[in-house]
Design an enzyme around this catalytic site. Structure first.
Site, PDB file in Angstrom:
ATOM      1  N   TYR A 144       0.820  -1.218   0.000  1.00 18.00           N
ATOM      2  CA  TYR A 144       0.000   0.000   0.000  1.00 18.00           C
ATOM      3  C   TYR A 144       0.852   1.266   0.000  1.00 18.00           C
ATOM      4  O   TYR A 144       0.312   2.374   0.032  1.00 18.00           O
ATOM      5  CB  TYR A 144      -0.923   0.013   1.213  1.00 18.00           C
ATOM      6  CG  TYR A 144      -2.090  -0.924   1.060  1.00 18.00           C
ATOM      7  CD1 TYR A 144      -1.889  -2.301   1.065  1.00 18.00           C
ATOM      8  CD2 TYR A 144      -3.381  -0.443   0.883  1.00 18.00           C
ATOM      9  CE1 TYR A 144      -2.935  -3.168   0.904  1.00 18.00           C
ATOM     10  CE2 TYR A 144      -4.440  -1.318   0.716  1.00 18.00           C
ATOM     11  CZ  TYR A 144      -4.215  -2.673   0.728  1.00 18.00           C
ATOM     12  OH  TYR A 144      -5.259  -3.533   0.558  1.00 18.00           O
ATOM     13  N   LYS A 211       2.756 -14.328   5.238  1.00 21.16           N
ATOM     14  CA  LYS A 211       3.048 -15.220   4.112  1.00 21.16           C
ATOM     15  C   LYS A 211       4.567 -15.385   4.035  1.00 21.16           C
ATOM     16  O   LYS A 211       5.200 -15.231   2.976  1.00 21.16           O
ATOM     17  CB  LYS A 211       2.450 -14.590   2.834  1.00 21.16           C
ATOM     18  CG  LYS A 211       2.404 -15.490   1.623  1.00 21.16           C
ATOM     19  CD  LYS A 211       1.434 -16.643   1.721  1.00 21.16           C
ATOM     20  CE  LYS A 211       1.660 -17.585   0.568  1.00 21.16           C
ATOM     21  NZ  LYS A 211       1.068 -18.915   0.755  1.00 21.16           N
ATOM     22  N   ASP A 259      -2.694 -18.291   3.774  1.00 18.87           N
ATOM     23  CA  ASP A 259      -3.671 -19.149   3.081  1.00 18.87           C
ATOM     24  C   ASP A 259      -4.297 -20.150   4.048  1.00 18.87           C
ATOM     25  O   ASP A 259      -5.509 -20.380   4.041  1.00 18.87           O
ATOM     26  CB  ASP A 259      -3.036 -19.853   1.867  1.00 18.87           C
ATOM     27  CG  ASP A 259      -1.622 -20.346   2.109  1.00 18.87           C
ATOM     28  OD1 ASP A 259      -1.011 -19.929   3.099  1.00 18.87           O
ATOM     29  OD2 ASP A 259      -1.137 -21.154   1.304  1.00 18.87           O
ATOM     30  N   ASP A 283      -6.380  -6.717   4.712  1.00 23.18           N
ATOM     31  CA  ASP A 283      -7.459  -6.234   3.847  1.00 23.18           C
ATOM     32  C   ASP A 283      -8.330  -7.416   3.406  1.00 23.18           C
ATOM     33  O   ASP A 283      -9.552  -7.405   3.523  1.00 23.18           O
ATOM     34  CB  ASP A 283      -6.829  -5.535   2.636  1.00 23.18           C
ATOM     35  CG  ASP A 283      -7.818  -4.639   1.915  1.00 23.18           C
ATOM     36  OD1 ASP A 283      -8.946  -4.477   2.398  1.00 23.18           O
ATOM     37  OD2 ASP A 283      -7.453  -4.102   0.855  1.00 23.18           O
TER      38      ASP A 283
END
Ligand code: NAP
Length: 392
Positions: A144, A211, A259, A283
């Site tokens: 972002y 991640k 995930d 988000d």
């Protein structure tokens, strides 16, 4: 949601006014629906609450030539708390996100989103009451940061040449490029706020969602920095999951790869309470969890820094519903209740939440929720808000 920082605590007295940004799309009609409810709830507890509207977004651009005029930014920066409707951002070009600009300019580094189910709100999952989580999403960096360049632009070509010459990185021709900056400082202050909040609320666990298996030095570092904050800043109060005993009274620090976490929140939601995560994961995860409690129409949020806080719905401008008096005002209303908690007006916050829950229990739903129940009637935004107002 109480003020996340132990000191200084904002005074319980009414601030002179709350800056209000009505926003674009459905923003103005949602603000018109919720302001009377918030004002009445505060008045019931003998608080005089005044909102002062400041220009922002498309209307401000048309009228003043600026989407975020300096007077608006000053009001947000100097007020203890503000309420904001959604602001539009074009996809694939045009202006950068005004929402991101506000968060970055005011260092509102934590996007705080509580997720819990209101009985009677239809949900796509069998046991939505099992979800009782609060997401702390890093709000100022990650992808972002706005550091990206179109394929074949001079900037992308220059960066590509640098990568090739200095780092031996070979990319295909006409590659679009973006950067994912993540700092120890921003990651740690976010996790610190989340741990402090979880300890105060006596939550069983805080989960770091990352991640890091793929992005080792950004997302992987977020995980490592999160464990470091827990160990160094909260000794004796936190314990890594790998060392926790059965029934451990300390806050258990877990981590999950993103995930897997999406699956976990569907299959074993009750094992997760506080969640801290970098910007993009947060988000996605916010909307996924919001869906499980009925959708974006009922998902509140706040952007919190050390000296300012802007409360806003999780959803955007919902342009297809703009001006139609059909959007659900609950997300913005619950964001207002969060703001009351933050101002230490828990009694007024409770009034708002109770009135909303009673309205739903009485069978009133806006179309986003009514359409999930065969044959259920739906209320317009304004009619639904009137029902809540009567119950405050
Ligand atoms: P969105 O405005 O959140 O809308 C996505 C969908 O969510 C809607 O089509 C609708 O679903 C549902 N929805 C959202 N708000 C609702 C409400 N109050 N009541 C009932 N249903 C609601 O997301 P978007 O279409 O991706 O984004 C539109 C614009 O908003 C973009 O310019 C985006 O940048 C901006 N945005 C702003 C913020 C912010 O200000 N913080 C946040 C997110 C997005 P159905 O179509 O299924 O009915």
């Amino acid at each position: 949601m109480p003020h996340p920082d132990a000191t200084p605590k904002p005074p319980a007295a009414a601030p002179p006014f709350i800056p209000l940004l009505e926003g674009d799309g459905v923003g103005p009609e949602l603000c018109a629906a919720v302001i009377p409810i918030l004002t009445k709830a505060a008045a019931r507890d003998s608080r005089s609450l005044t909102f002062k509207t400041f220009p922002a977004g498309e209307k401000a651009l048309r009228e003043t030539g600026a989407s975020l005029p300096p007077e608006t930014m000053k009001a947000l920066a100097t007020a203890r708390a503000s309420l904001k409707g959604p602001l539009a951002t074009p996809v694939g070009g045009g202006i950068r996100s005004l929402n991101v600009a506000i968060r970055q300019a005011l260092e509102l580094y934590a996007c705080v989103r509580p997720i819990s189910h209101i009985p009677g709100v239809p949900s796509p999952v069998k046991s939505p009451e099992k979800i009782n989580a609060i997401i702390f999403r890093e709000n100022t960096e990650d992808v972002y940061a706005g550091l990206e360049w179109p394929a074949a632009s001079p900037e992308a070509e220059a960066l590509q040449a640098f990568l090739q010459e200095r780092l031996g990185v070979s990319l295909k021709e006409r590659t679009a490029l973006g950067l994912k900056p993540m700092t120890e400082m921003a990651s740690k202050r976010l996790v610190k706020m989340a741990i402090a909040w979880a300890l105060r609320e006596k939550l069983p666990s805080l989960t770091l969602v990352h991640k890091g298996n793929i992005m080792k030095y950004t997302e992987g570092a977020f995980r490592a920095w999160g464990y470091e904050v827990a160990r160094d800043d909260f000794p004796g109060l936190t314990v890594p999951e790998s060392e926790a005993q059965e029934g451990d009274a300390r806050l258990v620090i877990k981590d999950r790869i993103a995930d897997n976490m999406f699956m976990q929140t569907l299959l074993r939601p009750s094992e997760y309470s506080a969640i801290a995560t970098p910007n993009l994961n947060g988000d996605y995860l916010s909307d996924c969890l919001a869906a499980q409690i009925g959708g974006l129409g009922v998902a509140p949020g706040a952007n919190i820094g050390d000296s300012a806080a802007v409360f806003e719905a999780t959803h955007g401008t919902a342009p297809k519903y703009a001006g139609k008096d059909v959007a659900n005002p609950s997300s913005l209303l619950l964001s207002g209740a969060l703001m009351f908690d933050y101002l230490s007006w828990e009694d007024s916050a409770r009034r708002v939440r109770d009135a909303l829950a009673q309205t739903v229990a009485a069978g009133f739903l806006t179309q986003d929720l009514a359409r999930q129940i065969p044959g259920a009637p739906s209320s317009s935004t304004s009619a639904f808000a009137r029902q809540i107002l009567e119950r405050v």
